[in-house]
Motif scaffolding. Sequence first.
Motif, short mmCIF file in Angstrom:
data_model
loop_
_atom_site.label_atom_id
_atom_site.label_comp_id
_atom_site.label_asym_id
_atom_site.label_seq_id
_atom_site.Cartn_x
_atom_site.Cartn_y
_atom_site.Cartn_z
N GLN A 48 0.85 -1.18 0.00
CA GLN A 48 0.00 0.00 0.00
C GLN A 48 0.89 1.24 0.00
N PRO A 49 0.84 2.05 -1.06
CA PRO A 49 1.58 3.32 -1.05
C PRO A 49 1.04 4.24 0.05
N ILE A 50 1.94 4.98 0.69
CA ILE A 50 1.56 5.92 1.75
C ILE A 50 1.94 7.31 1.29
N THR A 51 0.96 8.16 1.14
CA THR A 51 1.16 9.50 0.59
C THR A 51 2.23 10.27 1.35
N ASP A 52 3.17 10.86 0.59
CA ASP A 52 4.24 11.69 1.14
C ASP A 52 5.16 10.95 2.12
N PHE A 75 6.68 -8.12 6.91
CA PHE A 75 6.16 -6.80 6.57
C PHE A 75 7.31 -5.82 6.65
N ARG A 76 7.42 -4.95 5.65
CA ARG A 76 8.47 -3.94 5.68
C ARG A 76 7.89 -2.56 5.41
N LEU A 77 8.54 -1.57 5.97
CA LEU A 77 8.15 -0.19 5.75
C LEU A 77 9.28 0.53 5.04
N THR A 78 8.94 1.15 3.91
CA THR A 78 9.94 1.91 3.15
C THR A 78 9.58 3.39 3.17
N ALA A 79 10.60 4.24 3.10
CA ALA A 79 10.39 5.69 3.16
C ALA A 79 11.23 6.38 2.10
N TYR A 80 10.68 7.47 1.56
CA TYR A 80 11.43 8.25 0.59
C TYR A 80 12.60 8.96 1.26
N ASN A 81 12.37 9.45 2.45
CA ASN A 81 13.37 10.18 3.22
C ASN A 81 13.31 9.74 4.67
N ALA A 82 14.18 10.32 5.48
CA ALA A 82 14.21 9.98 6.91
C ALA A 82 13.05 10.68 7.61
N LEU A 123 12.97 0.91 6.36
CA LEU A 123 13.10 1.27 7.77
C LEU A 123 13.16 0.05 8.68
N PHE A 124 12.41 -1.00 8.32
CA PHE A 124 12.47 -2.22 9.11
C PHE A 124 11.79 -3.36 8.36
N ASN A 125 12.11 -4.58 8.77
CA ASN A 125 11.40 -5.79 8.39
C ASN A 125 10.92 -6.45 9.67
N THR A 126 9.64 -6.78 9.71
CA THR A 126 9.13 -7.45 10.90
C THR A 126 9.54 -8.92 10.90
N SER A 127 9.21 -9.59 11.98
CA SER A 127 9.32 -11.04 11.99
C SER A 127 8.18 -11.63 11.18
N GLN A 128 8.29 -12.91 10.86
CA GLN A 128 7.22 -13.59 10.13
C GLN A 128 5.96 -13.68 10.99
N VAL A 129 6.13 -13.86 12.29
CA VAL A 129 4.97 -13.94 13.19
C VAL A 129 4.23 -12.61 13.21
N GLN A 130 4.96 -11.51 13.32
CA GLN A 130 4.32 -10.19 13.32
C GLN A 130 3.57 -9.94 12.01
N ALA A 131 4.19 -10.30 10.89
CA ALA A 131 3.53 -10.10 9.60
C ALA A 131 2.24 -10.91 9.50
N GLY A 132 2.29 -12.16 9.98
CA GLY A 132 1.09 -12.99 9.94
C GLY A 132 -0.04 -12.39 10.76
N ARG A 133 0.29 -11.80 11.90
CA ARG A 133 -0.74 -11.19 12.74
C ARG A 133 -1.26 -9.90 12.12
N LEU A 134 -0.40 -9.18 11.39
CA LEU A 134 -0.87 -7.98 10.69
C LEU A 134 -1.86 -8.36 9.58
N ILE A 135 -1.55 -9.43 8.85
CA ILE A 135 -2.46 -9.88 7.79
C ILE A 135 -3.80 -10.30 8.39
N SER A 136 -3.76 -11.05 9.48
CA SER A 136 -5.01 -11.46 10.14
C SER A 136 -5.81 -10.24 10.59
N GLY A 137 -5.11 -9.23 11.09
CA GLY A 137 -5.78 -8.01 11.52
C GLY A 137 -6.41 -7.26 10.36
N LEU A 138 -5.71 -7.18 9.25
CA LEU A 138 -6.26 -6.50 8.07
C LEU A 138 -7.51 -7.20 7.56
#
Length: 305
Positions: free
Chosen positions: A44-48, A64-71, A107-122
């Motif tokens: 999912q792109p995140i504006t700005d 799950f990973r979070l990427t950023a254009y800048n700091a 910025l980070f990569n989660t664990s596989q367990v955290q990613a699985g719980r995020l998917i379940s939450g979504l």
Amino acid sequence: MRQRYLALLSVFTSVPAMALTFQTRLENTEWTVAGDRFECRLAQPITDFGAGEFVRRAGEQAVFRLTAYNAMIGGGSATLLAAAAPWQPGRGDINLGSVHIGSGNVLFNTSQVQAGRLISGLLDGRSPVIRHSSGDGRVSEVRLLPVRFSQAFNEYQGCVAKLLPKNFEQVRQLQIGFPGESLDLDARAKAQLQVMLEYMKADPTVNHIELDGHSDNSGNRLTNRDLSRRRALAVMEFFKANGILESQVTLRFHGERYPLAPNTNAANRAKNRRVAVRLERVAADKAAPQVAPQTNTPGAAPATS
């Protein structure tokens, strides 16, 4: 329905007085799916800001990973939440633990367990939220929205179904055993080699195979060298029968010289009767010769998995 939409829009686009929030407006939210046989991505792109994405490599579960254009947010740790949806009163946020914020674009990569719980939450209408507090008390939040997630997740699952069984790091080295003192490949060995073969066919850059035959010390040295050669040849013949050229194979045989375990009992001797298989990427003008038999002259021990 329109009233519910306006209510959600109001909640999701508001910025708390004490926090700087990065998120895409509800009406602009989208999930994208991309991938091949090696990796699938649901983003999912995140504006700005950048993007949040689930990445699943062949042979692994998603992270799950979070990427950023800048700091956009500082370093240190942040809290990962599966935040409750505003239209589901009475449910609290689920704290999924912390993540370490790096300094690069990822910025980070989660664990596989955290990613699985995020998917379940979504799938349950929750929003992935990354909450970061700086040393001076400022709070930054990055939020993804569950809008249209289910449909995109189904498409992502279709990509996952086509992934290879293993990735290159998992498949590149293998020990093929001959536990029954035979010279033939058993069903387990063939199944293991088939996974390697499938990877090579999917990735043409993996174009060379190193084979190192080994034996236990049951016979004399000349007999053991011949046994190790014939076992390595059995593996080479498997690859040749499945479309691999002889010029893509380097074969060596070492007899009893490089045991994995002391030849002190039957179980250890079974471990030593083996062929080490290694996949390589070799430029065409640097390809190794087809067969490079090991002699009795001193030499470096072969690489093993």
